[in-house]
Design a protein around this motif. Structure first.
Motif, PDB file in Angstrom:
ATOM      1  N   GLY A 260      34.276  27.857  40.836  1.00  0.00           N
ATOM      2  CA  GLY A 260      33.247  29.320  40.417  1.00  0.00           C
ATOM      3  C   GLY A 260      33.854  29.960  41.122  1.00  0.00           C
ATOM      4  N   TRP A 261      34.867  30.545  42.378  1.00  0.00           N
ATOM      5  CA  TRP A 261      35.062  31.731  42.976  1.00  0.00           C
ATOM      6  C   TRP A 261      37.152  31.083  43.225  1.00  0.00           C
ATOM      7  CZ3 TRP A 261      31.484  34.375  43.233  1.00  0.00           C
ATOM      8  CH2 TRP A 261      30.492  34.047  43.497  1.00  0.00           C
ATOM      9  N   ILE A 262      37.744  32.653  43.251  1.00  0.00           N
ATOM     10  CA  ILE A 262      39.259  32.388  43.312  1.00  0.00           C
ATOM     11  C   ILE A 262      39.312  32.370  44.474  1.00  0.00           C
ATOM     12  CG2 ILE A 262      40.491  34.371  42.837  1.00  0.00           C
ATOM     13  CD1 ILE A 262      39.038  36.648  41.748  1.00  0.00           C
ATOM     14  N   THR A 268      47.058  36.154  54.057  1.00  0.00           N
ATOM     15  CA  THR A 268      47.357  37.342  52.448  1.00  0.00           C
ATOM     16  C   THR A 268      46.727  37.547  51.727  1.00  0.00           C
ATOM     17  OG1 THR A 268      48.735  35.819  51.260  1.00  0.00           O
ATOM     18  CG2 THR A 268      49.894  36.123  53.585  1.00  0.00           C
ATOM     19  N   LEU A 269      45.291  36.568  51.495  1.00  0.00           N
ATOM     20  CA  LEU A 269      44.632  37.890  50.275  1.00  0.00           C
ATOM     21  C   LEU A 269      45.236  37.253  48.846  1.00  0.00           C
ATOM     22  CD1 LEU A 269      41.960  37.018  51.096  1.00  0.00           C
ATOM     23  CD2 LEU A 269      43.769  38.837  52.705  1.00  0.00           C
ATOM     24  N   VAL A 276      49.375  39.216  42.552  1.00  0.00           N
ATOM     25  CA  VAL A 276      47.889  40.027  42.175  1.00  0.00           C
ATOM     26  C   VAL A 276      47.045  39.046  43.845  1.00  0.00           C
ATOM     27  CG1 VAL A 276      45.288  38.992  40.950  1.00  0.00           C
ATOM     28  CG2 VAL A 276      48.484  38.965  40.188  1.00  0.00           C
ATOM     29  N   TYR A 277      46.373  39.718  44.013  1.00  0.00           N
ATOM     30  CA  TYR A 277      44.997  39.865  44.882  1.00  0.00           C
ATOM     31  C   TYR A 277      43.686  39.179  44.957  1.00  0.00           C
ATOM     32  CZ  TYR A 277      49.241  41.135  48.147  1.00  0.00           C
ATOM     33  OH  TYR A 277      50.729  41.438  48.662  1.00  0.00           O
ATOM     34  N   ALA A 278      43.137  39.487  45.775  1.00  0.00           N
ATOM     35  CA  ALA A 278      41.624  39.067  46.108  1.00  0.00           C
ATOM     36  C   ALA A 278      41.164  39.284  46.782  1.00  0.00           C
ATOM     37  CB  ALA A 278      41.075  38.198  44.728  1.00  0.00           C
ATOM     38  N   VAL A 279      40.201  39.766  46.914  1.00  0.00           N
ATOM     39  CA  VAL A 279      39.489  40.228  48.656  1.00  0.00           C
ATOM     40  C   VAL A 279      37.882  40.182  47.562  1.00  0.00           C
ATOM     41  CG1 VAL A 279      41.566  41.634  49.804  1.00  0.00           C
ATOM     42  CG2 VAL A 279      39.295  42.794  48.645  1.00  0.00           C
ATOM     43  N   GLY A 280      37.444  40.165  49.386  1.00  0.00           N
ATOM     44  CA  GLY A 280      35.674  39.931  49.303  1.00  0.00           C
ATOM     45  C   GLY A 280      34.836  38.559  48.957  1.00  0.00           C
TER      46      GLY A 280
END
Ligand SMILES: Cc1cc2nc3c(=O)[nH]c(=O)nc-3n(C[C@H](O)[C@H](O)[C@H](O)COP(=O)(O)OP(=O)(O)OC[C@H]3O[C@@H](n4cnc5c(N)ncnc54)[C@H](O)[C@@H]3O)c2cc1C
Length: 380
Positions: A260-262, A268-269, A276-280
């Protein structure tokens, strides 16, 4: 370096501000969001309880004017993490680096009866609408409850229960009302026992009923009862619910999610796709879903991109820290300073409510609006 940032919430705004400060016109940054403007989560409570107006808390994206950054208002329809390319209502965009900061979507319709018999206070329209609901409330049994995990800003339901108490007291309705708080957590703020004790004391002093490790699964609209996961029932006259959270559909369809989430590297995120990064809130990084964590994660990614453009060494890793202000009611604000490190038990310090912290919280919002939108703002 072309940087494509999806979502202009806490994460996207901080990231693009830092890239602009660090690189100016040396970077080509595109920031995409579907909304007109940004609203701090806590401003939703301020509007709900009549401390400010809806107009005063929306920060228009047209004010995001920064060297090297272009804001595009559009709905993102698909994300291709392999090509770092998205399709939007305004055409495709591509980046050398892609950062996903699309937050968590809220799905009130996933809780049977919530929209029919109760109210959710986590979306912008939902929280603004509760203001009128409260205005028309003649007193009775109020239930503040969480309907699933994970949920944003774990202290927010506790703050809401305390602010409901204040509201009813101000209106002369407290004597003929009851306030109950249903939370999936065992303590109001688990990493900080001192903050949890202070909140539990505040609930006890105000006669707020506390139901820990419980969750509301559905509302029975005819009987006006909230049905808990264990089958117990709580009657209500006014139900204020935290709705089900999910990664936005476009993220779920991108192939980036696991459960359900990344998932991201906690230091390092980075996602499992190169550059490709993901934050939050959209990630499963292991911190609570709160703006202060999204902001700090964005700072780490920004520093990594800046270091890469300047061909400098590795940037500092993410430290899992966040400082949150907590409304205690009666115009009082406390503060928790928590750290979530991968593989370690979370820790937290607590500063008791004080006038100084009321001013600190105000400065927290003012300083972000100044940095992100280039203008002055007074919360209320
Ligand atoms: C009542 C309440 C109180 C809160 N209080 C606090 C607090 O005191 N402190 C704190 O730190 N946090 C607080 N929070 C939590 C905080 O608001 C969120 O955790 C934070 O906003 C997450 O930041 P983010 O950048 O991950 O996502 P968001 O800020 O949610 O930003 C995501 C952005 O993506 C955009 N988006 C999503 N899908 C698409 C799409 N398909 N196309 C285009 N754009 C899209 C959205 O419009 C949004 O602007 C509170 C939340 C609530 C509900």
């Amino acid at each position: 370096m072309r940087v494509l940032v999806l979502g202009a919430g806490f994460g996207g705004l901080e990231l693009t501000s830092r890239l602009s400060e660090g690189l100016g016109d040396d970077a080509d940054v595109v920031l995409v969001d579907q909304a007109d403007g940004f609203v701090f989560g806590y401003s939703k409570l301020d509007v709900m309880f009549g401390r400010t107006t809806a107009e005063a808390v929306v920060h228009a994206y047209r004010d995001v004017v920064k060297p090297g950054v272009r804001f595009v208002r559009s709905v993102i329809r698909s994300i291709d993490p392999t090509r770092r390319r998205v399709e939007t209502d305004d055409g495709p965009f591509e980046g050398d680096v892609l950062v996903i900061a699309l937050g968590a979507d809220l799905d009130p319709s996933a809780t049977p009866g919530l929209l029919r018999a109760g109210h959710e206070f986590y979306t912008v329209p939902g929280s603004f609408a509760v203001r009128e609901v409260l205005d028309g409330f003649a007193g009775g049994r109020v239930v503040v409850a969480v309907t699933s995990t994970p949920f944003k800003c774990p202290p927010a339901p506790s703050e809401t229960a305390l602010l409901v108490h204040d509201f009813l007291t101000r209106r002369g309705l407290r004597d003929r009302s009851e306030v109950a708080l249903v939370m999936p957590l065992g303590a109001p703020i688990p990493p900080s026992p001192a903050a949890s004790t202070a909140l539990l004391t505040a609930f006890a002093e105000r006669g707020i009923e506390w139901y820990p490790q419980r969750i509301v699964r559905r509302l029975d609209a005819e009987r006006r009862v909230a049905v808990l996961a264990d089958g117990d029932e709580l009657p209500f006259d006014l139900f204020l619910g935290v709705p089900v959270h999910r990664a936005p559909q476009v993220v779920q369809d991108s192939g980036l999610c696991v459960n359900g989430w990344i998932p991201v590297d906690p230091l390092t995120l980075e996602t499992s796709f190169p550059d490709v990064y993901a934050v939050g809130d959209v990630t499963s990084v292991g911190t609570p879903k709160a703006g202060v964590f999204a902001e700090r994660q964005a700072a780490v990614v920004a520093e990594a991109i800046i270091a890469r453009v300047r061909a400098e060494g590795a940037a500092a890793p993410y430290d899992g820290r966040g400082i949150c202000y907590v409304e205690f009611g009666g115009g009082q604000v406390g503060r928790v300073d928590v750290t979530f490190r991968s593989g370690q038990a979370p820790t937290g310090d607590f500063d008791a409510p004080s006038d100084l912290l009321v001013a600190d919280k105000s400065e927290f919002g003012t300083s972000r609006v100044r940095r992100w939108f280039g203008r002055d703002w007074v919360a209320h």
